[in-house]
Write an enzyme that holds these catalytic residues in place. Structure first.
Site, PDB file in Angstrom:
ATOM      1  N   GLY A 515      -3.318 -11.273  17.906  1.00 44.70           N
ATOM      2  CA  GLY A 515      -4.572 -10.642  17.531  1.00 44.70           C
ATOM      3  C   GLY A 515      -5.729 -11.223  18.304  1.00 44.70           C
ATOM      4  N   ASP A 633     -16.963 -16.515   6.187  1.00 49.13           N
ATOM      5  CA  ASP A 633     -16.424 -15.343   6.882  1.00 49.13           C
ATOM      6  C   ASP A 633     -15.120 -14.892   6.232  1.00 49.13           C
ATOM      7  OD1 ASP A 633     -16.526 -13.311   8.730  1.00 49.13           O
ATOM      8  OD2 ASP A 633     -15.559 -14.428  10.334  1.00 49.13           O
TER       9      ASP A 633
END
Length: 826
Positions: A515, A633
Site C-alpha cells: 500500500g 490519524d
C-alpha cells in the site's frame, strides 16, 4: 353474433364449474390447511420463516422454502396458530388472527356486500378473488406483487417488487425492483432511493446492458406501452424452459430461479450481481468498470481521477474529470473554432454497457453522430439498430466493459485526446524513435553509475554503516521524546541495514507493495529465516522528514499491546529511513469494510471484536501506557488485521506524546484525514484524547454501516454518513443504514447500542464526548445506561470543506504535514 353469445356463456359456465371444483371447500383456509393450484406448481397457506415464530399467509412454489408472495408482510401472527384466510362480509379477502381481528385485507372498495365472492389459486401462481356470479376478477395478487416476478404476470411501470428485510423476515426491506426510463425502458434495482443495478435499455428483444442475455430470451420477455394509462408493461413466458421465477432477495440480488426436475430443487441460473462492476456507478462519473481488469476501475480516455489519492486507495466513487477542455466549450461564443483541424471528435468504446440517462433522438446512424457533434452539450452517442440514436448530455455514469455483446459508445473528446491513429503514421514513428532514444540514454547513464559505484569500495562501505551521529534533534523541535532517544535506546531495537531489507523485498519490487501511506510505500518482505515483515519506506518526495520518522520510532518502541502493531526494527542509511513491522496478512480494515466483494467476510461478531479491539488499543494509548499518546490519524486504513482478523492500530507518524499532567495541546498546522478529525482540531488546531474519540466514533459508524463517511458525497452540500446516521437515528429508522451482511435480529440490540455509542463519540463539543475508558465499559455492559446523543459535528460536506483552504479542497484528504506543538498542563 348468436354463436358468439352462446360461446361467451359457455366460457362463463366452465369458469364457474372450475371455480366450484377448486374452491368450494376452500372459502376458509385455516392455519393447518393449504390450497394447491391444479398444476401443482403453487401452494397457498400459512408458513413460518426459518429462525422465526411468526406466521404469515403466502404463496410458495414447489417447496415452502421458496415463498413468492406474502399477504401480511407487515402484520405477522405472533405466536398465533389460529389464523384463517377467508372472505369477509363485504366480499374482501381477509386474514384473521385467533381473536378474529382483521390483520390483512384485499381492501377493494367497490365490492358490493351482495357480491358472491370466492377465491382460487391459478396455475400461474396468482391468488384471484372472483365474483362467482359473473366470473369477473375483483382482485388478484399479481397486481400487488411481493418480491417475485412470475411467468405471465403483467408487471407495470407503476408497480414495485420489494425485497424481504432479511432472508427470514418478509417485512419490506431496503431493495426494490421497478421499470424506469419509459421512453427507452430499463429495469432497475434500488437500494432505498439510490440506484443499485440497472439492466440497460430494452431494444425490443433483449436488455443491451445484460452481457449474456442472448437469443434464448427472444420469445421470453415482452414490453408493451399502454398509451391510455401512460405506463409500460413487462411480462415474460417460459413455454420451452420449464418453470422459471425471478426473485429479489434481501441483498438486492435479482435471481433467475429454475426448477430442476431431476434434482427436485430450485437452482439459480442467473443473477444480476456477479462482480462489483454490476453495482450501479461503481467507478463513478466518467469511469468504466471491467471485471477482468486490475484494478477494475479506470477513467475513460481523455479523463483523469477527480481525487487521485482516493482513486489510488481503490475508492472510485468520486469518478473522473476531463484532462482538457473541449474545443467547442472554448469556442462557445465564437462562430467557429480557431483551427478546423483541432475540432472535437469521438473515441469509440466497443462492447460496453451504455451509460444511464440516455436520450432518444435521431433515427439514422450518420445523423446521430453529426447532430451530437453540432451540439456542444452532447458528450456521447450510441446507435442501436432496434432502438435508434441515443445521446447523453450530462455525466456518463455506470459504464461497464463487456467481453461480448453490449453496444458501441462514442465519447466526445478534444482533438489532442483522439489518439495516434487519427493523427497519422508520422506521429507514431516520431514517438517510437523518441522512446527508443530515451531508453538507450537511460541504460548508458545507469551503466556508468554502476561502474563508478563498484569501483569505489570505501564509499560503498560507508553507505552501509548505520550512522548514529547523523540522528540529531531537528532545529526548533520542542518534544523531548525524540531527544531522549539515545544510541543506547536505539540499540534496544533490532537494527537492519539497507541491503538486507532490499533483499527481503526483492529490491522493493512492485509485486511486494502492500500500500501507500502518507509517508511513503509499504512493502512485504521475507527475511532469510522465513519470517514475514512489512517494510515502511519513507519517500524522499513525501515532504516528511526525520522528525516524523523518529517520532514513530519513539512512540512504537515504548508500546506493547495486542491491539497495536508491533515494531520489529528500523534502518537509517544515508537518505533512506525505514521501519519494520510485524506482517499483517489481511492488510487494512478498509479493504474489508468498504469492499462489496469482501465485506461478507466480516459478520457482526467479527466487526464487534474489531470495534472492541480498537477501543482497547486507544484506551491503552490514552491511559494505560507509560506515556499518554494521542494518535491523531485514526481511520480504517490505519487499522491492520492479523490472520484472525484481530485489529491493530498502526501509523504513529502523526502521534503526539503527553506527560501525565497534560491533557491538550495546540498546533499551528493541522494534520490527519478530513472526515475523521474532530471539529476543534480541524478548525482551531486544539487536540486531546477526545480528538481520537471523535475519530473512533466515525470509524465505529463506518464499520457498522459498511460505508465511508464521504460515501454519500456528490456535492459540497451533501450529507456525510454522520449526517444521514443522525437523521435516521432521530426518525427511528437507523436499521435501514446498517450493513445488510451483518444484520440479524439476534444482534439488533447490540448493533443499535454501538451506533448510539458512535454518535456520542462524534458530539461537536469535546467535553460531551465519553473517554475511551467509558466507551469500553459501554461496549461491554448491557446494563449501563447510555446518555442520549446530540447532533454530531460535520453533518454536511460543506461544514467539512470550510475547515480547509481552497487549495486543499481539491482533495478530501490532506497530506500529512509537520506541526509545531504547544503543550498545556491541566
Amino acid at each position: 353474433m348468436g354463436l358468439l353469445c352462446k360461446y361467451n356463456n359457455l366460457i362463463l359456465v366452465l369458469n364457474f364449474i372450475t371455480l366450484l371444483l377448486c374452491c368450494s371447500s376452500s372459502q376458509i383456509i385455516k392455519d393447518s390447511e393449504t390450497l394447491t393450484s391444479n398444476s401443482g406448481n403453487f401452494t397457498l397457506g400459512f408458513f413460518t420463516p426459518q429462525n422465526s415464530t411468526n406466521r404469515y399467509v403466502g404463496i410458495w412454489s414447489k417447496t415452502q422454502v421458496f415463498v413468492i408472495w406474502v399477504a401480511n408482510r407487515d402484520q405477522p401472527l405472533i405466536n398465533d396458530s389460529l389464523g384463517v384466510l377467508t372472505i369477509s362480509n363485504d366480499g374482501n379477502l381477509v386474514v384473521l388472527n385467533g381473536q378474529k381481528d382483521v390483520i390483512w385485507s384485499s381492501n377493494v372498495s367497490n365490492v358490493s356486500s351482495k357480491t358472491n365472492s370466492s377465491f382460487t389459486l391459478s396455475d400461474y401462481g396468482s391468488l384471484v378473488l372472483m365474483d362467482s356470479t359473473t366470473g369477473n376478477t375483483i382482485w388478484e395478487s399479481f397486481d400487488h406483487p411481493s418480491n417475485a416476478l412470475l411467468p405471465s404476470m403483467k408487471f407495470t411501470s407503476n408497480m414495485n417488487l420489494t425485497s424481504w428485510r432479511t432472508p427470514f423476515d418478509p417485512l419490506i426491506g431496503s431493495f426494490s425492483f421497478s421499470i424506469e426510463r419509459l421512453k427507452i425502458p430499463e429495469v432497475f434495482v434500488w437500494n432505498k432511493t439510490r440506484p443499485y443495478w440497472r439492466s440497460g435499455p430494452w431494444n425490443g428483444q433483449i436488455f443491451i446492458g445484460i452481457q449474456d442475455m442472448g437469443t434464448r430470451y427472444l420469445n421470453g420477455f415482452h414490453f408493451e406501452k399502454d398509451s391510455t394509462r401512460g405506463t409500460v408493461d413487462l411480462s415474460f413466458r417460459v413455454d420451452d424452459f420449464g418453470l422459471v421465477i425471478y426473485a429479489l432477495n434481501s441483498q438486492g440480488q435479482l435471481h433467475e430461479n429454475s426448477w430442476s426436475i431431476e434434482k427436485e430443487e430450485w437452482i439459480v441460473t442467473w443473477t444480476n450481481h456477479r462482480s462489483d462492476c454490476d453495482v450501479y456507478g461503481f467507478c463513478g462519473p466518467f469511469g468504466i468498470c471491467n471485471s477482468k481488469g486490475s484494478p477494475i476501475c479506470s477513467c475513460l480516455e481523455g479523463f483523469e481521477p477527480r481525487n487521485k489519492q482516493e482513486w489510488n486507495q481503490k475508492n472510485w466513487t468520486s469518478g473522473c474529470v476531463r484532462k482538457t477542455v473541449l474545443q467547442c466549450e472554448i469556442a462557445k461564443n465564437q462562430n467557429e473554432s480557431k483551427n478546423g483541424n483541432e475540432a472535437d471528435g469521438f473515441l469509440k468504446l466497443n462492447t460496453v454497457k451504455v451509460p444511464d440517462f440516455a436520450e432518444l433522438s435521431f433515427d439514422e446512424q450518420d445523423e446521430c453522430k453529426n447532430q451530437c457533434l453540432m451540439n456542444c452539450s452532447c458528450i456521447a452517442y450510441s446507435y442501436d439498430a432496434d432502438i435508434g440514436c441515443m445521446s447523453w448530455n450530462g455525466k456518463l455514469i455506470d459504464i461497464q466493459q463487456f467481453q461480448t455483446g453490449g453496444s458501441d459508445l462514442n465519447v466526445r473528446v478534444p482533438y489532442a485526446e483522439l489518439g495516434i491513429s487519427d493523427k497519422g503514421h508520422k506521429g507514431t514513428i516520431v514517438i517510437i524513435i523518441s522512446v527508443l532514444t530515451g531508453i538507450i540514454i537511460i541504460v548508458i547513464i545507469a551503466a556508468y553509475f554502476i561502474c563508478m559505484r563498484a569501483s569505489n569500495p570505501v564509499r560503498k562501505k560507508q553507505n552501509r554503516i548505520f550512522q548514529f551521529n547523523k540522528i540529531v534533534k531537528p532545529e526548533g523541535y520542542t518534544n523531548n521524546a525524540i531527544g531522549e532517544l539515545s544510541q543506547e535506546k536505539l540499540q534496544e531495537l533490532l537494527l537492519y541495514n539497507f541491503e538486507k531489507l532490499a533483499t527481503a523485498t526483492n529490491n522493493f519490487d512492485l509485486s511486494n507493495k502492500l500500500g501507500q501511506g502518507g509517508f511513503g510505500p509499504v512493502y512485504k518482505g521475507i527475511l532469510q529465516d522465513g519470517k514475514e515483515i512489512a517494510v515502511k519506506r519513507l519517500s524522499r518526495s513525501s515532504g516528511q522528514g526525520l522528525e516524523e520518522f523518529m517520532n514513530e520510532v519513539v512512540v512504537i518502541s515504548k508500546l506493547q499491546h495486542r491491539n497495536l502493531v508491533r515494531l520489529l526494527g528500523c534502518c537509517i542509511e544515508g537518505d533512506e529511513k525505514m521501519l519494520m513491522y510485524e506482517y499483517m496478512p489481511n492488510r487494512s480494515l478498509d479493504a474489508y469494510v468498504f469492499d462489496p466483494s469482501r465485506n461478507k467476510l466480516l459478520d457482526w461478531e467479527k466487526r464487534f471484536n474489531i470495534i472492541e479491539g480498537i477501543a482497547r488499543g486507544l484506551l491503552y494509548l490514552h491511559r494505560d501506557s507509560r506515556l499518554k499518546i494521542i494518535h491523531r490519524d485514526l481511520k480504517a486504513s490505519n487499522i491492520l488485521l492479523d490472520d484472525e482478523l484481530n485489529p491493530k492500530i498502526s501509523d504513529f507518524g502523526m502521534a503526539r506524546i503527553f506527560k501525565v499532567s497534560e491533557d491538550h495541546a495546540n498546533t499551528q498546522r493541522v494534520v490527519g484525514t478530513y472526515g475523521y478529525m474532530a471539529p476543534e482540531y480541524a478548525m482551531q488546531g486544539v487536540f486531546s484524547d477526545k480528538s481520537d474519540v471523535f475519530s473512533f466514533g466515525v470509524l465505529l459508524i463506518e464499520i457498522v454501516c459498511g460505508r465511508r463517511n464521504s460515501s454519500f458525497i456528490e456535492s459540497e452540500n451533501a450529507l456525510t454518513l454522520l449526517g444521514i446516521a443522525w437523521i435516521q437515528w432521530k426518525e427511528g429508522n437507523i436499521l435501514s443504514l446498517i450493513e445488510p451482511e451483518i444484520y440479524d435480529d439476534c444482534h439488533q440490540k447490540n448493533i443499535l447500542r454501538c451506533i448510539h455509542i458512535g454518535l456520542l463519540c462524534v458530539q461537536e463539543s469535546a467535553a460531551e464526548r465519553p473517554t475511551m475508558a467509558a466507551v469500553v465499559s459501554m461496549l461491554n455492559s448491557e446494563i449501563m445506561d447510555i446518555p442520549p446523543a446530540r447532533q454530531p459535528a460535520f453533518l454536511l460536506m460543506q461544514n467539512m470543506m470550510n475547515t480547509v483552504s481552497s487549495e486543499e479542497r481539491i482533495e478530501l484528504y490532506s497530506n500529512n504535514g509537520l506541526s509545531i506543538t504547544n503543550i498545556h498542563g491541566r
